[in-house]
Design a protein around this motif. Structure first.
Motif, PDB file in Angstrom:
ATOM      1  N   SER A 294       0.703  -1.130   0.331  1.00  0.00           N
ATOM      2  CA  SER A 294       0.127  -0.233  -0.179  1.00  0.00           C
ATOM      3  C   SER A 294       0.827   1.013  -0.088  1.00  0.00           C
ATOM      4  O   SER A 294       1.682   0.905   0.835  1.00  0.00           O
ATOM      5  N   GLY A 295       0.096   2.490  -0.762  1.00  0.00           N
ATOM      6  CA  GLY A 295       1.280   3.657  -0.964  1.00  0.00           C
ATOM      7  C   GLY A 295       0.412   4.633  -0.048  1.00  0.00           C
ATOM      8  O   GLY A 295      -0.616   4.793  -0.559  1.00  0.00           O
ATOM      9  N   GLU A 296       1.858   5.618  -0.018  1.00  0.00           N
ATOM     10  CA  GLU A 296       0.984   6.344   0.924  1.00  0.00           C
ATOM     11  C   GLU A 296      -0.261   7.558  -0.084  1.00  0.00           C
ATOM     12  O   GLU A 296      -1.405   8.533   0.661  1.00  0.00           O
ATOM     13  N   ALA A 297       0.317   8.128  -1.274  1.00  0.00           N
ATOM     14  CA  ALA A 297      -0.040   8.263  -2.058  1.00  0.00           C
ATOM     15  C   ALA A 297      -1.801   7.953  -2.388  1.00  0.00           C
ATOM     16  O   ALA A 297      -3.017   9.182  -2.158  1.00  0.00           O
ATOM     17  N   GLY A 298      -1.904   6.642  -2.809  1.00  0.00           N
ATOM     18  CA  GLY A 298      -3.190   6.387  -2.748  1.00  0.00           C
ATOM     19  C   GLY A 298      -4.176   6.633  -1.435  1.00  0.00           C
ATOM     20  O   GLY A 298      -5.229   6.874  -1.892  1.00  0.00           O
ATOM     21  N   LEU A 299      -3.411   6.304  -0.688  1.00  0.00           N
ATOM     22  CA  LEU A 299      -4.282   7.011   0.812  1.00  0.00           C
ATOM     23  C   LEU A 299      -4.728   7.585   1.185  1.00  0.00           C
ATOM     24  O   LEU A 299      -6.145   7.991   1.163  1.00  0.00           O
ATOM     25  N   ILE A 300      -4.089   8.852   0.862  1.00  0.00           N
ATOM     26  CA  ILE A 300      -3.844  10.258   0.764  1.00  0.00           C
ATOM     27  C   ILE A 300      -5.190  10.830  -0.402  1.00  0.00           C
ATOM     28  O   ILE A 300      -6.541  11.381   0.028  1.00  0.00           O
ATOM     29  N   THR A 301      -5.294   9.970  -1.544  1.00  0.00           N
ATOM     30  CA  THR A 301      -6.314  10.696  -2.488  1.00  0.00           C
ATOM     31  C   THR A 301      -7.571  10.315  -1.915  1.00  0.00           C
ATOM     32  O   THR A 301      -8.502  11.004  -2.166  1.00  0.00           O
ATOM     33  N   ARG A 302      -7.682   8.982  -1.835  1.00  0.00           N
ATOM     34  CA  ARG A 302      -8.560   8.477  -1.513  1.00  0.00           C
ATOM     35  C   ARG A 302      -9.667   8.758  -0.349  1.00  0.00           C
ATOM     36  O   ARG A 302     -11.323   9.302   0.468  1.00  0.00           O
ATOM     37  N   ILE A 303      -8.799   9.830   0.998  1.00  0.00           N
ATOM     38  CA  ILE A 303      -9.848   9.485   2.491  1.00  0.00           C
ATOM     39  C   ILE A 303     -10.114  11.227   1.962  1.00  0.00           C
ATOM     40  O   ILE A 303     -10.549  12.354   1.744  1.00  0.00           O
ATOM     41  N   GLU A 304      -8.480  11.848   1.035  1.00  0.00           N
ATOM     42  CA  GLU A 304      -9.376  13.410   0.599  1.00  0.00           C
ATOM     43  C   GLU A 304     -10.735  13.067   0.093  1.00  0.00           C
ATOM     44  O   GLU A 304     -11.147  14.337   0.523  1.00  0.00           O
ATOM     45  N   ALA A 305     -11.033  12.070  -1.010  1.00  0.00           N
ATOM     46  CA  ALA A 305     -12.420  12.646  -1.835  1.00  0.00           C
ATOM     47  C   ALA A 305     -13.812  11.844  -0.659  1.00  0.00           C
ATOM     48  O   ALA A 305     -14.678  12.879  -0.852  1.00  0.00           O
ATOM     49  N   PHE A 306     -12.929  11.234   0.092  1.00  0.00           N
ATOM     50  CA  PHE A 306     -14.334  11.051   0.804  1.00  0.00           C
ATOM     51  C   PHE A 306     -14.780  12.251   1.725  1.00  0.00           C
ATOM     52  O   PHE A 306     -15.717  12.587   2.210  1.00  0.00           O
ATOM     53  N   ILE A 307     -13.239  12.294   2.188  1.00  0.00           N
ATOM     54  CA  ILE A 307     -13.599  13.988   3.613  1.00  0.00           C
ATOM     55  C   ILE A 307     -14.521  14.953   2.875  1.00  0.00           C
ATOM     56  O   ILE A 307     -15.598  15.548   3.313  1.00  0.00           O
ATOM     57  N   ASP A 308     -14.388  15.006   1.542  1.00  0.00           N
ATOM     58  CA  ASP A 308     -14.613  16.178   0.501  1.00  0.00           C
ATOM     59  C   ASP A 308     -16.307  15.741  -0.014  1.00  0.00           C
ATOM     60  O   ASP A 308     -16.707  16.842   0.312  1.00  0.00           O
ATOM     61  N   LEU A 309     -16.591  14.285   0.031  1.00  0.00           N
ATOM     62  CA  LEU A 309     -18.060  13.631  -0.125  1.00  0.00           C
ATOM     63  C   LEU A 309     -18.644  14.655   0.958  1.00  0.00           C
ATOM     64  O   LEU A 309     -19.988  14.778   1.380  1.00  0.00           O
ATOM     65  N   ILE A 310     -18.131  14.102   2.515  1.00  0.00           N
ATOM     66  CA  ILE A 310     -18.811  13.907   3.609  1.00  0.00           C
ATOM     67  C   ILE A 310     -19.034  15.553   3.861  1.00  0.00           C
ATOM     68  O   ILE A 310     -20.374  16.047   5.131  1.00  0.00           O
ATOM     69  N   GLN A 311     -18.150  16.553   3.642  1.00  0.00           N
ATOM     70  CA  GLN A 311     -18.552  17.870   3.813  1.00  0.00           C
ATOM     71  C   GLN A 311     -19.241  18.507   2.876  1.00  0.00           C
ATOM     72  O   GLN A 311     -20.635  19.803   2.846  1.00  0.00           O
ATOM     73  N   ARG A 312     -18.820  18.287   1.837  1.00  0.00           N
ATOM     74  CA  ARG A 312     -21.043  18.445   0.386  1.00  0.00           C
ATOM     75  C   ARG A 312     -22.224  17.714   1.948  1.00  0.00           C
ATOM     76  O   ARG A 312     -22.702  18.610   0.819  1.00  0.00           O
ATOM     77  N   ARG A 313     -22.022  17.092   1.745  1.00  0.00           N
ATOM     78  CA  ARG A 313     -23.208  16.389   2.444  1.00  0.00           C
ATOM     79  C   ARG A 313     -23.621  16.971   3.380  1.00  0.00           C
ATOM     80  O   ARG A 313     -24.708  17.229   4.061  1.00  0.00           O
ATOM     81  N   LYS A 314     -22.454  17.766   4.043  1.00  0.00           N
ATOM     82  CA  LYS A 314     -22.725  18.683   5.571  1.00  0.00           C
ATOM     83  C   LYS A 314     -23.470  19.664   5.552  1.00  0.00           C
ATOM     84  O   LYS A 314     -24.211  20.862   5.815  1.00  0.00           O
ATOM     85  N   LYS A 315     -22.854  20.322   3.801  1.00  0.00           N
ATOM     86  CA  LYS A 315     -23.366  21.764   3.756  1.00  0.00           C
ATOM     87  C   LYS A 315     -24.823  21.566   3.154  1.00  0.00           C
ATOM     88  O   LYS A 315     -25.829  22.783   3.862  1.00  0.00           O
ATOM     89  N   VAL A 316     -25.232  20.433   2.409  1.00  0.00           N
ATOM     90  CA  VAL A 316     -26.778  20.266   1.791  1.00  0.00           C
ATOM     91  C   VAL A 316     -27.497  20.382   3.261  1.00  0.00           C
ATOM     92  O   VAL A 316     -29.070  20.108   3.233  1.00  0.00           O
ATOM     93  N   GLY A 317     -26.754  19.456   4.285  1.00  0.00           N
ATOM     94  CA  GLY A 317     -27.834  19.021   4.909  1.00  0.00           C
ATOM     95  C   GLY A 317     -28.607  18.198   5.324  1.00  0.00           C
ATOM     96  O   GLY A 317     -29.596  16.961   4.959  1.00  0.00           O
TER      97      GLY A 317
END
Ligand code: SF4
Length: 317
Positions: A294-317
């Motif tokens: 497992s590589g760090e770059a792949g891990l970071i990309t996936r968690i960043e995308a996941f957090i992004d998704l959660i932030q957008r859901r929080k904004k929508v409410g």
């Protein structure tokens, strides 16, 4: 001179650490725990393991190799069951054999069989076996174990009390996303193996909810909604927490399920949790599989995308 017992810092060490270390200390024995996992330990573990072994078992082999020349004994319990009608996975049961067959020039091995599937009393022969190998009397063995158990139970209870999960808003920031990270303790707390996942999430502004924050009653409640009794002890905590969150999505914003490549129970549990997430549709789920490549770059990309998704859901409410 008192003997030195080595404990590999891997697998169930992350669950029983204070219990095992204090038991040996109260017996009057010096304990050496292998250092935290690093590149060398992982590489050695991989080279002394069969390809089919899961990542945590490979790491365990590396830790045994790391301490074998520094101690008089290695503590390698054969963990079959820690509770009635529950079992550890077959790889944990077979770990002493894997070590004996794959590593050479080993010191003496302390291999008690821990099988409490029928009765807690089955622990005593195992304790006497350990103590007698170290030249200790029965009274000393029982006293040492009871003292160690008391400390271990107090520490664990304290951890739950200090960090107990609350519905969103109570004791947690409203703005930060709250993500439950579910995994085996030996994957979650081995920072080298999981590439510092918890710290990374916290640096990215996430409130992380760890398995210890969920009291046992919540895990049992989660499991009670599952239509079959789960008999893998470690799988129960993972499945029970996930089910509890799916039934109480107001507690958190998302789940990260961290599984180990080569783990039979995880492959089944991961599939069941993914299906449940799709069915409930209320909590986003990210499944991360770790292996030695497992590589760090792949891990970071996936968690960043996941957090992004959660932030957008929080904004929508
Ligand atoms: S439960 Fe999975 S990860 Fe843990 S030892 Fe067994 S196979 Fe390996």
């Amino acid at each position: 001179m008192e003997p030195v017992v080595g404990i590999p810092r891997a697998l169930l060490y992350y669950h029983y650490n204070w219990l095992w270390e204090n038991f040996f200390n109260f017996l009057g024995v010096e304990v050496i725990v292998s250092p935290p996992t690093n590149k060398q330990i992982l590489n050695n573990g991989v080279s002394f393991s069969v390809d089919e072994a899961c990542l945590p078992v490979k790491v365990f082999m590396g830790h045994c190799f790391e301490i074998k020349d520094k101690v008089d004994y290695i503590f390698l319990p054969r963990m079959i069951s820690g509770k009635k009608r529950e079992y550890f996975c077959p790889k944990l049961m077979g770990i002493p054999d894997m070590v004996k067959n794959n590593l050479s020039n080993l010191p003496s091995l302390i291999i008690p069989t821990i099988d409490l599937s029928k009765s807690k009393r089955n622990l005593y022969p195992a304790l006497f076996e350990i103590g007698k190998m170290l030249g200790k009397k029965e009274k000393k063995i029982i006293d040492s174990y009871n003292k160690a158990l008391k400390i271990w139970e107090k520490e664990r209870k304290q951890k739950v009390l200090e960090t107990s999960i609350q519905p969103k808003g109570k004791g947690f920031s409203q703005d930060k996303p709250k993500i439950a990270v579910i995994s085996h303790s030996y994957t979650l707390y081995d920072n080298y193996m999981n590439m510092d996942l918890i710290k990374r999430l916290q640096t990215m502004g996430v409130e992380t909810i760890l398995p210890e924050m969920l009291p046992s009653w919540a895990i049992e409640k989660g499991l009670s909604t599952f239509n079959k009794r789960m008999y893998w002890s470690l799988g129960r905590r993972i499945m029970g927490s996930a089910k509890y969150y799916f039934n109480h999505p107001e507690c958190i914003d998302g789940i990260i399920l961290l599984v180990a490549f080569g783990c039979g129970p995880d492959s089944l549990i991961g599939e069941l949790i993914e299906r449940e997430a799709k069915r409930i549709k209320k909590l986003p789920l990210l499944l991360l599989t770790l292996d030695e490549h497992s590589g760090e770059a792949g891990l970071i990309t996936r968690i960043e995308a996941f957090i992004d998704l959660i932030q957008r859901r929080k904004k929508v409410g």
